[in-house]
Design a protein around this motif. Structure first.
Motif, PDB file in Angstrom:
ATOM      1  N   MET A   1     -29.442  13.781   0.962  1.00 31.59           N
ATOM      2  CA  MET A   1     -30.102  12.506   1.186  1.00 31.59           C
ATOM      3  C   MET A   1     -29.604  11.966   2.322  1.00 31.59           C
ATOM      4  O   MET A   1     -30.104  11.444   3.381  1.00 31.59           O
ATOM      5  N   LEU A   2     -28.191  12.073   2.314  1.00 29.13           N
ATOM      6  CA  LEU A   2     -27.620  11.371   3.643  1.00 29.13           C
ATOM      7  C   LEU A   2     -27.903  12.126   4.908  1.00 29.13           C
ATOM      8  O   LEU A   2     -27.820  11.391   5.984  1.00 29.13           O
ATOM      9  N   ASN A   3     -27.861  13.466   4.920  1.00 34.24           N
ATOM     10  CA  ASN A   3     -28.365  14.196   6.185  1.00 34.24           C
ATOM     11  C   ASN A   3     -29.617  13.582   6.488  1.00 34.24           C
ATOM     12  O   ASN A   3     -30.071  13.672   7.603  1.00 34.24           O
ATOM     13  N   TYR A   4     -30.637  13.669   5.647  1.00 35.61           N
ATOM     14  CA  TYR A   4     -31.810  13.078   5.974  1.00 35.61           C
ATOM     15  C   TYR A   4     -32.056  11.670   6.734  1.00 35.61           C
ATOM     16  O   TYR A   4     -32.357  11.390   7.702  1.00 35.61           O
ATOM     17  N   ALA A   5     -31.167  10.706   5.954  1.00 36.21           N
ATOM     18  CA  ALA A   5     -31.108   9.520   6.400  1.00 36.21           C
ATOM     19  C   ALA A   5     -30.381   9.576   7.878  1.00 36.21           C
ATOM     20  O   ALA A   5     -30.979   8.698   8.731  1.00 36.21           O
ATOM     21  N   PHE A   6     -29.437  10.073   8.134  1.00 35.93           N
ATOM     22  CA  PHE A   6     -28.621   9.958   9.383  1.00 35.93           C
ATOM     23  C   PHE A   6     -29.543  10.694  10.447  1.00 35.93           C
ATOM     24  O   PHE A   6     -29.317  10.230  11.807  1.00 35.93           O
ATOM     25  N   LEU A  32     -18.696  10.030  -1.956  1.00 34.59           N
ATOM     26  CA  LEU A  32     -19.874  10.272  -0.774  1.00 34.59           C
ATOM     27  C   LEU A  32     -19.102   9.945   0.350  1.00 34.59           C
ATOM     28  O   LEU A  32     -19.618  10.133   1.450  1.00 34.59           O
ATOM     29  N   GLY A  33     -17.964   9.151   0.347  1.00 36.84           N
ATOM     30  CA  GLY A  33     -17.258   8.761   1.630  1.00 36.84           C
ATOM     31  C   GLY A  33     -17.520   7.148   1.780  1.00 36.84           C
ATOM     32  O   GLY A  33     -16.945   6.676   2.919  1.00 36.84           O
ATOM     33  N   CYS A  34     -18.188   6.402   0.974  1.00 38.72           N
ATOM     34  CA  CYS A  34     -18.281   5.121   1.375  1.00 38.72           C
ATOM     35  C   CYS A  34     -17.108   4.295   0.958  1.00 38.72           C
ATOM     36  O   CYS A  34     -16.115   4.711   0.274  1.00 38.72           O
ATOM     37  N   PHE A  56     -20.752  -1.422  -0.945  1.00 40.56           N
ATOM     38  CA  PHE A  56     -20.377  -0.056  -0.112  1.00 40.56           C
ATOM     39  C   PHE A  56     -21.070   0.167   1.073  1.00 40.56           C
ATOM     40  O   PHE A  56     -22.230  -0.040   1.060  1.00 40.56           O
ATOM     41  N   GLY A  57     -20.334   0.929   2.029  1.00 38.56           N
ATOM     42  CA  GLY A  57     -21.102   1.405   3.205  1.00 38.56           C
ATOM     43  C   GLY A  57     -20.682   2.635   3.783  1.00 38.56           C
ATOM     44  O   GLY A  57     -19.200   3.085   3.547  1.00 38.56           O
ATOM     45  N   LEU A  58     -21.202   3.309   4.579  1.00 40.37           N
ATOM     46  CA  LEU A  58     -20.870   4.475   5.156  1.00 40.37           C
ATOM     47  C   LEU A  58     -21.663   4.456   6.528  1.00 40.37           C
ATOM     48  O   LEU A  58     -22.840   4.436   6.725  1.00 40.37           O
ATOM     49  N   THR A  59     -20.795   4.672   7.505  1.00 43.19           N
ATOM     50  CA  THR A  59     -21.508   5.000   8.978  1.00 43.19           C
ATOM     51  C   THR A  59     -22.075   6.431   9.445  1.00 43.19           C
ATOM     52  O   THR A  59     -21.302   7.129   8.728  1.00 43.19           O
ATOM     53  N   LYS A  60     -22.600   6.547  10.125  1.00 45.78           N
ATOM     54  CA  LYS A  60     -22.955   7.984  10.614  1.00 45.78           C
ATOM     55  C   LYS A  60     -21.698   8.731  11.144  1.00 45.78           C
ATOM     56  O   LYS A  60     -21.648   9.877  10.572  1.00 45.78           O
ATOM     57  N   ASP A  61     -20.864   7.980  11.798  1.00 45.46           N
ATOM     58  CA  ASP A  61     -19.604   8.627  12.354  1.00 45.46           C
ATOM     59  C   ASP A  61     -18.780   9.129  11.402  1.00 45.46           C
ATOM     60  O   ASP A  61     -18.203  10.015  11.331  1.00 45.46           O
ATOM     61  N   GLU A  62     -18.585   8.174  10.398  1.00 46.83           N
ATOM     62  CA  GLU A  62     -17.893   8.554   9.031  1.00 46.83           C
ATOM     63  C   GLU A  62     -18.285   9.678   8.274  1.00 46.83           C
ATOM     64  O   GLU A  62     -17.474  10.458   7.834  1.00 46.83           O
ATOM     65  N   PHE A  63     -19.473   9.732   8.077  1.00 47.45           N
ATOM     66  CA  PHE A  63     -20.198  10.710   7.568  1.00 47.45           C
ATOM     67  C   PHE A  63     -20.129  12.146   8.010  1.00 47.45           C
ATOM     68  O   PHE A  63     -19.762  13.243   7.713  1.00 47.45           O
ATOM     69  N   MET A  64     -20.287  12.083   9.352  1.00 54.80           N
ATOM     70  CA  MET A  64     -20.186  13.388  10.423  1.00 54.80           C
ATOM     71  C   MET A  64     -18.692  13.772  10.206  1.00 54.80           C
ATOM     72  O   MET A  64     -18.419  14.878  10.044  1.00 54.80           O
ATOM     73  N   GLU A  65     -17.593  12.865  10.194  1.00 57.19           N
ATOM     74  CA  GLU A  65     -16.239  13.296  10.246  1.00 57.19           C
ATOM     75  C   GLU A  65     -16.171  14.061   8.905  1.00 57.19           C
ATOM     76  O   GLU A  65     -15.338  14.826   8.576  1.00 57.19           O
ATOM     77  N   LYS A  66     -16.624  13.293   7.732  1.00 53.55           N
ATOM     78  CA  LYS A  66     -16.212  13.635   6.479  1.00 53.55           C
ATOM     79  C   LYS A  66     -16.795  15.143   6.182  1.00 53.55           C
ATOM     80  O   LYS A  66     -16.261  16.253   5.414  1.00 53.55           O
ATOM     81  N   GLU A  67     -17.930  15.398   6.706  1.00 54.76           N
ATOM     82  CA  GLU A  67     -18.753  16.702   6.511  1.00 54.76           C
ATOM     83  C   GLU A  67     -18.275  17.601   7.632  1.00 54.76           C
ATOM     84  O   GLU A  67     -18.692  18.856   7.551  1.00 54.76           O
ATOM     85  N   GLY A  68     -17.231  17.405   8.505  1.00 57.94           N
ATOM     86  CA  GLY A  68     -16.857  18.438   9.737  1.00 57.94           C
ATOM     87  C   GLY A  68     -17.930  18.547  10.681  1.00 57.94           C
ATOM     88  O   GLY A  68     -17.959  19.910  11.130  1.00 57.94           O
ATOM     89  N   LEU A  69     -18.588  17.672  10.933  1.00 63.70           N
ATOM     90  CA  LEU A  69     -19.703  18.010  11.821  1.00 63.70           C
ATOM     91  C   LEU A  69     -19.272  17.376  13.325  1.00 63.70           C
ATOM     92  O   LEU A  69     -20.166  17.236  14.330  1.00 63.70           O
TER      93      LEU A  69
END
Length: 70
Positions: A1-6, A32-34, A56-69
C-alpha cells in the motif's frame, strides 16, 4: 500500500492516527517505519470518556531509506 501511495499516487507523506492505549496498532505503525509526531488530546468520546489520538507520520524519503531504495 505504501509503495502505491508514494510511487503511483506521488504522495510525499503518510499520516495516520491511533487511539491512545491501542498498543498493537501503534506497534504496527512503528514497524512500518512511522514516527510518532504528536497527540490530539481528548478528541474521541468512547466508553464514557474522552480519549487522545496519537499522530504517526512517514515521509517518502524515510520509507525509501527503510526499504533500501536510496
Amino acid at each position: 500500500m505504501l509503495n502505491y501511495a508514494f510511487f503511483e499516487r506521488r504522495l510525499n507523506k503518510f499520516n495516520d492516527y491511533v487511539l491512545q492505549g491501542n498498543e498493537p496498532s501503534a506497534a504496527m505503525m512503528r514497524k512500518l517505519g512511522c514516527v510518532q509526531e504528536g497527540v490530539r488530546r481528548q478528541v474521541i468520546y468512547t466508553d464514557g470518556k474522552y480519549q487522545d489520538l496519537i499522530l504517526f507520520g512517514l515521509t517518502k524519503d524515510e520509507f525509501m531509506e527503510k526499504e533500501g531504495l536510496v
